[in-house]
Design a protein around this motif. Structure first.
Motif, PDB file in Angstrom:
ATOM      1  N   VAL A 109       1.075  -1.499  -0.028  1.00 41.49           N
ATOM      2  CA  VAL A 109       0.014  -0.023   0.082  1.00 41.49           C
ATOM      3  C   VAL A 109       0.842   1.409   0.262  1.00 41.49           C
ATOM      4  CG1 VAL A 109      -1.973   1.421   1.604  1.00 41.49           C
ATOM      5  CG2 VAL A 109      -2.429  -1.348   0.905  1.00 41.49           C
ATOM      6  N   PRO A 110       1.903   1.294   0.750  1.00 42.55           N
ATOM      7  CA  PRO A 110       2.876   3.160   0.791  1.00 42.55           C
ATOM      8  C   PRO A 110       3.050   2.498   0.003  1.00 42.55           C
ATOM      9  CG  PRO A 110       3.476   1.392   2.805  1.00 42.55           C
ATOM     10  CD  PRO A 110       2.552   0.711   2.125  1.00 42.55           C
ATOM     11  N   TYR A 111       3.835   1.522  -1.392  1.00 41.96           N
ATOM     12  CA  TYR A 111       4.179   1.580  -3.135  1.00 41.96           C
ATOM     13  C   TYR A 111       2.898   2.480  -3.965  1.00 41.96           C
ATOM     14  CZ  TYR A 111       8.185  -0.782  -1.465  1.00 41.96           C
ATOM     15  OH  TYR A 111       8.874  -1.604  -0.462  1.00 41.96           O
ATOM     16  N   TRP A 112       1.879   1.997  -3.583  1.00 42.00           N
ATOM     17  CA  TRP A 112       0.794   2.391  -3.931  1.00 42.00           C
ATOM     18  C   TRP A 112       0.557   3.918  -3.962  1.00 42.00           C
ATOM     19  CZ3 TRP A 112      -1.799  -3.049  -3.518  1.00 42.00           C
ATOM     20  CH2 TRP A 112      -1.487  -3.789  -4.164  1.00 42.00           C
ATOM     21  N   LEU A 113       0.741   4.624  -2.781  1.00 44.45           N
ATOM     22  CA  LEU A 113      -0.217   5.303  -2.547  1.00 44.45           C
ATOM     23  C   LEU A 113       0.862   6.394  -3.239  1.00 44.45           C
ATOM     24  CD1 LEU A 113      -1.331   5.262   1.361  1.00 44.45           C
ATOM     25  CD2 LEU A 113      -2.457   5.331  -0.639  1.00 44.45           C
ATOM     26  N   ALA A 114       2.635   6.217  -2.786  1.00 45.48           N
ATOM     27  CA  ALA A 114       3.023   6.837  -3.739  1.00 45.48           C
ATOM     28  C   ALA A 114       3.204   7.103  -5.322  1.00 45.48           C
ATOM     29  CB  ALA A 114       5.243   6.090  -3.186  1.00 45.48           C
ATOM     30  N   ALA A 115       2.364   5.983  -5.043  1.00 50.36           N
ATOM     31  CA  ALA A 115       2.187   6.235  -7.335  1.00 50.36           C
ATOM     32  C   ALA A 115       1.261   7.337  -7.207  1.00 50.36           C
ATOM     33  CB  ALA A 115       2.019   4.739  -7.422  1.00 50.36           C
ATOM     34  N   LEU A 116       0.398   6.559  -5.988  1.00 48.13           N
ATOM     35  CA  LEU A 116      -0.931   7.566  -6.851  1.00 48.13           C
ATOM     36  C   LEU A 116      -0.884   9.287  -6.155  1.00 48.13           C
ATOM     37  CD1 LEU A 116      -3.645   7.041  -6.658  1.00 48.13           C
ATOM     38  CD2 LEU A 116      -4.344   6.470  -4.352  1.00 48.13           C
ATOM     39  N   LEU A 117      -0.018   9.656  -5.472  1.00 53.15           N
ATOM     40  CA  LEU A 117       0.119  10.829  -5.137  1.00 53.15           C
ATOM     41  C   LEU A 117       0.687  12.040  -5.945  1.00 53.15           C
ATOM     42  CD1 LEU A 117       0.679  12.545  -2.829  1.00 53.15           C
ATOM     43  CD2 LEU A 117       3.083  12.250  -2.911  1.00 53.15           C
ATOM     44  N   PRO A 118       1.219  11.247  -7.150  1.00 56.44           N
ATOM     45  CA  PRO A 118       1.472  12.632  -8.185  1.00 56.44           C
ATOM     46  C   PRO A 118       0.193  12.446  -9.014  1.00 56.44           C
ATOM     47  CG  PRO A 118       2.554  10.608  -8.313  1.00 56.44           C
ATOM     48  CD  PRO A 118       2.875  10.306  -7.068  1.00 56.44           C
ATOM     49  N   LEU A 119      -0.582  11.414  -9.341  1.00 57.14           N
ATOM     50  CA  LEU A 119      -1.567  11.694  -9.786  1.00 57.14           C
ATOM     51  C   LEU A 119      -2.958  12.416  -9.674  1.00 57.14           C
ATOM     52  CD1 LEU A 119      -2.908   9.624 -12.963  1.00 57.14           C
ATOM     53  CD2 LEU A 119      -3.773   8.225 -10.293  1.00 57.14           C
ATOM     54  N   CYS A 120      -3.078  12.069  -8.282  1.00 55.55           N
ATOM     55  CA  CYS A 120      -4.405  13.242  -7.989  1.00 55.55           C
ATOM     56  C   CYS A 120      -3.160  14.590  -7.824  1.00 55.55           C
ATOM     57  CB  CYS A 120      -4.493  12.295  -6.311  1.00 55.55           C
ATOM     58  SG  CYS A 120      -4.987  11.095  -6.475  1.00 55.55           S
ATOM     59  N   ALA A 121      -2.314  15.051  -7.476  1.00 50.21           N
ATOM     60  CA  ALA A 121      -1.493  16.180  -7.243  1.00 50.21           C
ATOM     61  C   ALA A 121      -2.014  16.771  -8.508  1.00 50.21           C
ATOM     62  CB  ALA A 121      -0.559  16.581  -6.610  1.00 50.21           C
ATOM     63  N   ALA A 122      -1.716  16.324  -9.813  1.00 44.85           N
ATOM     64  CA  ALA A 122      -1.435  16.978 -10.785  1.00 44.85           C
ATOM     65  C   ALA A 122      -2.405  17.051 -11.691  1.00 44.85           C
ATOM     66  CB  ALA A 122      -0.084  15.852 -11.925  1.00 44.85           C
ATOM     67  N   SER A 123      -2.946  15.944 -11.455  1.00 44.15           N
ATOM     68  CA  SER A 123      -5.006  16.314 -11.562  1.00 44.15           C
ATOM     69  C   SER A 123      -5.412  17.105 -11.417  1.00 44.15           C
ATOM     70  CB  SER A 123      -6.061  14.519 -11.365  1.00 44.15           C
ATOM     71  OG  SER A 123      -5.143  13.439 -11.452  1.00 44.15           O
ATOM     72  N   VAL A 124      -5.618  18.007 -10.399  1.00 43.44           N
ATOM     73  CA  VAL A 124      -6.579  18.608  -9.299  1.00 43.44           C
ATOM     74  C   VAL A 124      -5.667  20.094  -9.424  1.00 43.44           C
ATOM     75  CG1 VAL A 124      -6.468  20.341  -7.057  1.00 43.44           C
ATOM     76  CG2 VAL A 124      -6.484  17.343  -7.038  1.00 43.44           C
ATOM     77  N   TYR A 125      -4.107  19.964 -10.036  1.00 44.44           N
ATOM     78  CA  TYR A 125      -3.260  20.970 -10.638  1.00 44.44           C
ATOM     79  C   TYR A 125      -4.252  21.784 -12.067  1.00 44.44           C
ATOM     80  CZ  TYR A 125      -0.408  24.831 -12.351  1.00 44.44           C
ATOM     81  OH  TYR A 125       0.329  25.649 -13.197  1.00 44.44           O
ATOM     82  N   LEU A 126      -4.242  20.464 -12.759  1.00 50.62           N
ATOM     83  CA  LEU A 126      -4.106  20.595 -14.622  1.00 50.62           C
ATOM     84  C   LEU A 126      -6.267  20.902 -14.261  1.00 50.62           C
ATOM     85  CD1 LEU A 126      -2.628  17.778 -15.945  1.00 50.62           C
ATOM     86  CD2 LEU A 126      -2.607  20.262 -15.876  1.00 50.62           C
ATOM     87  N   TRP A 127      -7.320  20.539 -13.743  1.00 48.46           N
ATOM     88  CA  TRP A 127      -8.773  20.706 -13.442  1.00 48.46           C
ATOM     89  C   TRP A 127      -8.367  22.094 -12.900  1.00 48.46           C
ATOM     90  CZ3 TRP A 127     -11.998  18.665 -15.377  1.00 48.46           C
ATOM     91  CH2 TRP A 127     -13.584  18.791 -15.015  1.00 48.46           C
ATOM     92  N   ARG A 128      -7.597  22.728 -11.815  1.00 46.64           N
ATOM     93  CA  ARG A 128      -7.740  23.848 -10.700  1.00 46.64           C
ATOM     94  C   ARG A 128      -7.459  24.840 -12.845  1.00 46.64           C
ATOM     95  NH1 ARG A 128      -9.998  24.130  -6.190  1.00 46.64           N
ATOM     96  NH2 ARG A 128      -8.740  26.362  -6.036  1.00 46.64           N
ATOM     97  N   SER A 129      -6.528  24.829 -13.215  1.00 49.94           N
ATOM     98  CA  SER A 129      -5.792  25.934 -13.813  1.00 49.94           C
ATOM     99  C   SER A 129      -6.380  26.146 -15.214  1.00 49.94           C
ATOM    100  CB  SER A 129      -4.330  25.291 -13.773  1.00 49.94           C
ATOM    101  OG  SER A 129      -3.756  24.605 -14.451  1.00 49.94           O
ATOM    102  N   ARG A 130      -7.272  25.361 -15.525  1.00 50.58           N
ATOM    103  CA  ARG A 130      -7.838  24.603 -16.903  1.00 50.58           C
ATOM    104  C   ARG A 130      -8.551  27.154 -17.802  1.00 50.58           C
ATOM    105  NH1 ARG A 130     -13.567  23.104 -16.095  1.00 50.58           N
ATOM    106  NH2 ARG A 130     -13.751  23.415 -14.119  1.00 50.58           N
TER     107      ARG A 130
END
Length: 130
Positions: A109-130
């Motif tokens: 789970v820690p490895y999966w969360l470490a891979a999920l972190l940039p996915l979520c952060a970049a998605s939020v940034y791209l969505w909010r900065s459109r």
């Protein structure tokens, strides 16, 4: 200047994600050697898309996020179903095998969360900065 920070963070996270993808990708996923390289390259493409911030770059960043999400789903699914199969080969019925596989997945789970972190952060940034 506001997009340089998130892009730099994504680029700095590429080596971390490369290590995570190397450690968390077992040999029994569909394409193990490809899987090791897909996640860091996709994150680098996301960083460049955030940095350039043109329509084409943002579309490419969204596509790279999709690739990163597919990589994570394939990785988690392959590991989980391998563990279910292992439990069933030990004689457990399907329900017990799923529960046993969930228990055996906890160290990953820690490895999966470490891979999920940039996915979520970049998605939020791209969505909010459109």
């Amino acid at each position: 200047m506001s997009r340089v920070g998130p892009a730099a963070l994504c680029l700095l996270y590429v080596p971390v994600l490369a290590w995570v993808s190397l450690v968390a990708t077992p040999a029994y996923v569909l394409f193990p050697w490809l899987s090791v390289f897909v996640a860091p390259v996709a994150l680098a493409v996301v960083a460049l898309g955030v940095l350039l911030n043109t329509r084409t770059a943002r579309a490419t960043a969204w596509a790279a996020l999709g690739v990163l999400a597919l990589w994570l789903v394939e990785n988690v699914g392959a590991i989980f179903w391998h563990l279910v199969g292992w439990e069933q080969r030990q004689g457990a019925p399907l329900g017990d095998a799923v529960v046993g596989a969930l228990g055996e997945s906890v160290p990953r789970v820690p490895y999966w969360l470490a891979a999920l972190l940039p996915l979520c952060a970049a998605s939020v940034y791209l969505w909010r900065s459109r």
